[in-house]
Design a protein around this motif. Structure first.
Motif, PDB file in Angstrom:
ATOM      1  N   HIS A 260      -5.382   2.490  -4.625  1.00 43.27           N
ATOM      2  CA  HIS A 260      -6.184   2.396  -5.851  1.00 43.27           C
ATOM      3  C   HIS A 260      -6.841   1.028  -5.999  1.00 43.27           C
ATOM      4  O   HIS A 260      -7.897   0.921  -6.596  1.00 43.27           O
ATOM      5  CB  HIS A 260      -5.329   2.711  -7.080  1.00 43.27           C
ATOM      6  N   ARG A 261      -6.230   0.028  -5.435  1.00 40.88           N
ATOM      7  CA  ARG A 261      -6.795  -1.318  -5.490  1.00 40.88           C
ATOM      8  C   ARG A 261      -7.825  -1.562  -4.390  1.00 40.88           C
ATOM      9  O   ARG A 261      -8.476  -2.592  -4.367  1.00 40.88           O
ATOM     10  CB  ARG A 261      -5.690  -2.352  -5.316  1.00 40.88           C
ATOM     11  N   GLY A 262      -7.918  -0.642  -3.449  1.00 42.41           N
ATOM     12  CA  GLY A 262      -8.830  -0.833  -2.333  1.00 42.41           C
ATOM     13  C   GLY A 262      -8.273  -1.737  -1.250  1.00 42.41           C
ATOM     14  O   GLY A 262      -9.022  -2.237  -0.413  1.00 42.41           O
ATOM     15  N   GLU A 263      -6.962  -1.939  -1.233  1.00 40.98           N
ATOM     16  CA  GLU A 263      -6.302  -2.776  -0.230  1.00 40.98           C
ATOM     17  C   GLU A 263      -5.842  -1.878   0.924  1.00 40.98           C
ATOM     18  O   GLU A 263      -4.666  -1.558   1.066  1.00 40.98           O
ATOM     19  CB  GLU A 263      -5.135  -3.536  -0.856  1.00 40.98           C
ATOM     20  N   THR A 264      -6.807  -1.499   1.737  1.00 42.70           N
ATOM     21  CA  THR A 264      -6.595  -0.497   2.778  1.00 42.70           C
ATOM     22  C   THR A 264      -5.515  -0.888   3.778  1.00 42.70           C
ATOM     23  O   THR A 264      -4.657  -0.064   4.113  1.00 42.70           O
ATOM     24  CB  THR A 264      -7.931  -0.214   3.498  1.00 42.70           C
ATOM     25  N   ARG A 265      -5.539  -2.097   4.279  1.00 45.45           N
ATOM     26  CA  ARG A 265      -4.549  -2.522   5.291  1.00 45.45           C
ATOM     27  C   ARG A 265      -3.128  -2.473   4.727  1.00 45.45           C
ATOM     28  O   ARG A 265      -2.203  -2.022   5.402  1.00 45.45           O
ATOM     29  CB  ARG A 265      -4.861  -3.928   5.813  1.00 45.45           C
ATOM     30  N   LYS A 266      -2.954  -2.927   3.484  1.00 43.75           N
ATOM     31  CA  LYS A 266      -1.633  -2.875   2.862  1.00 43.75           C
ATOM     32  C   LYS A 266      -1.211  -1.420   2.643  1.00 43.75           C
ATOM     33  O   LYS A 266      -0.042  -1.069   2.815  1.00 43.75           O
ATOM     34  CB  LYS A 266      -1.620  -3.629   1.531  1.00 43.75           C
ATOM     35  N   ALA A 267      -2.164  -0.571   2.254  1.00 43.87           N
ATOM     36  CA  ALA A 267      -1.863   0.846   2.048  1.00 43.87           C
ATOM     37  C   ALA A 267      -1.419   1.482   3.363  1.00 43.87           C
ATOM     38  O   ALA A 267      -0.441   2.244   3.395  1.00 43.87           O
ATOM     39  CB  ALA A 267      -3.077   1.574   1.477  1.00 43.87           C
ATOM     40  N   ILE A 268      -2.105   1.157   4.447  1.00 41.56           N
ATOM     41  CA  ILE A 268      -1.735   1.697   5.757  1.00 41.56           C
ATOM     42  C   ILE A 268      -0.299   1.308   6.101  1.00 41.56           C
ATOM     43  O   ILE A 268       0.505   2.157   6.499  1.00 41.56           O
ATOM     44  CB  ILE A 268      -2.722   1.221   6.848  1.00 41.56           C
ATOM     45  N   ARG A 269       0.039   0.042   5.930  1.00 38.18           N
ATOM     46  CA  ARG A 269       1.411  -0.403   6.245  1.00 38.18           C
ATOM     47  C   ARG A 269       2.439   0.314   5.378  1.00 38.18           C
ATOM     48  O   ARG A 269       3.490   0.721   5.867  1.00 38.18           O
ATOM     49  CB  ARG A 269       1.521  -1.915   6.102  1.00 38.18           C
ATOM     50  N   ALA A 270       2.136   0.474   4.093  1.00 39.83           N
ATOM     51  CA  ALA A 270       3.077   1.145   3.199  1.00 39.83           C
ATOM     52  C   ALA A 270       3.263   2.614   3.591  1.00 39.83           C
ATOM     53  O   ALA A 270       4.401   3.112   3.632  1.00 39.83           O
ATOM     54  CB  ALA A 270       2.595   1.025   1.753  1.00 39.83           C
ATOM     55  N   TYR A 271       2.173   3.304   3.900  1.00 42.30           N
ATOM     56  CA  TYR A 271       2.291   4.713   4.296  1.00 42.30           C
ATOM     57  C   TYR A 271       2.992   4.854   5.651  1.00 42.30           C
ATOM     58  O   TYR A 271       3.721   5.829   5.876  1.00 42.30           O
ATOM     59  CB  TYR A 271       0.925   5.397   4.311  1.00 42.30           C
ATOM     60  N   GLU A 272       2.806   3.906   6.545  1.00 43.00           N
ATOM     61  CA  GLU A 272       3.537   3.940   7.814  1.00 43.00           C
ATOM     62  C   GLU A 272       5.039   3.803   7.570  1.00 43.00           C
ATOM     63  O   GLU A 272       5.836   4.506   8.196  1.00 43.00           O
ATOM     64  CB  GLU A 272       3.047   2.820   8.742  1.00 43.00           C
ATOM     65  N   GLU A 273       5.417   2.924   6.655  1.00 47.76           N
ATOM     66  CA  GLU A 273       6.840   2.778   6.299  1.00 47.76           C
ATOM     67  C   GLU A 273       7.362   4.070   5.677  1.00 47.76           C
ATOM     68  O   GLU A 273       8.463   4.514   5.992  1.00 47.76           O
ATOM     69  CB  GLU A 273       7.048   1.599   5.344  1.00 47.76           C
ATOM     70  N   ALA A 274       6.581   4.661   4.791  1.00 45.00           N
ATOM     71  CA  ALA A 274       6.983   5.913   4.146  1.00 45.00           C
ATOM     72  C   ALA A 274       7.213   7.005   5.180  1.00 45.00           C
ATOM     73  O   ALA A 274       8.183   7.765   5.092  1.00 45.00           O
ATOM     74  CB  ALA A 274       5.925   6.357   3.140  1.00 45.00           C
TER      75      ALA A 274
END
Length: 176
Positions: A44-58
């Motif tokens: 939602h913040r547009g922080e794509t790289r951080k989102a990718i890392r978080a979804y990889e952890e998930a």
């Protein structure tokens, strides 16, 4: 809206990171990893790289769930990594198909299966799932349909070769 929203998001991020630091395998009431929730905040913040890392952890925490991978694929496409996005959608299709067989009344894996098949250009197979998605959509969750429509609109931009078919599915969902 504005500064207050950003302050609340910052606070939520801090609290989620603290919780995940002390309990990295934390799950929500749906059995999904809190890493996915954090990924959603970054998305939602547009922080794509951080989102990718978080979804990889998930995905590591919930390896049998299509949800984090479905979210990851969109973020990979947003980052311009089309090959990773397509490979991830192959995994989403496999997992979502398994989830629909294990729990045929659960809307969410059907939605993931629909999106994955559209991304992969499997239009006929996607259309076979579409009516099931519309039958199972939770009427008490207002965001379920709108969330799917937002995802499909993003997908149409990320996979221009399939955009016409995806837009047709979007219209069909809105009409029905």
């Amino acid at each position: 809206a504005g500064a207050e929203r950003e302050r609340l998001l910052d606070d939520a991020e801090t609290r989620m990171l603290e919780a995940l630091d002390s309990s990295p395998r934390l799950l929500d009431e749906e059995g999904e990893s809190w890493w996915s929730t954090l990924g959603g905040l970054y998305r939602h913040r547009g922080e794509t790289r951080k989102a990718i890392r978080a979804y990889e952890e998930a995905a590591k925490i919930t390896p049998y769930s299509s949800y984090p991978l479905s979210q990851l694929a969109i973020q990979q496409g947003t980052a311009g990594d089309d090959m990773a996005m397509i490979q991830t959608y192959r995994d989403v299709e496999r997992l979502a198909r398994q989830e629909t067989q294990a729990n045929p009344d659960n809307y969410w894996p059907y939605a993931d299966l629909l999106v994955a098949r559209l991304a992969l250009g499997k239009i006929q197979e996607a259309e076979e799932v579409l009516n099931v998605v519309l039958q199972l959509i939770p009427r008490d969750l207002a965001y379920a349909a709108s969330s799917l429509l937002v995802t499909l609109a993003k997908l149409a931009k990320l996979v221009p070769d399939n955009a016409t078919q995806i837009e047709r599915v979007i219209r069909y969902i809105r009409e029905n």
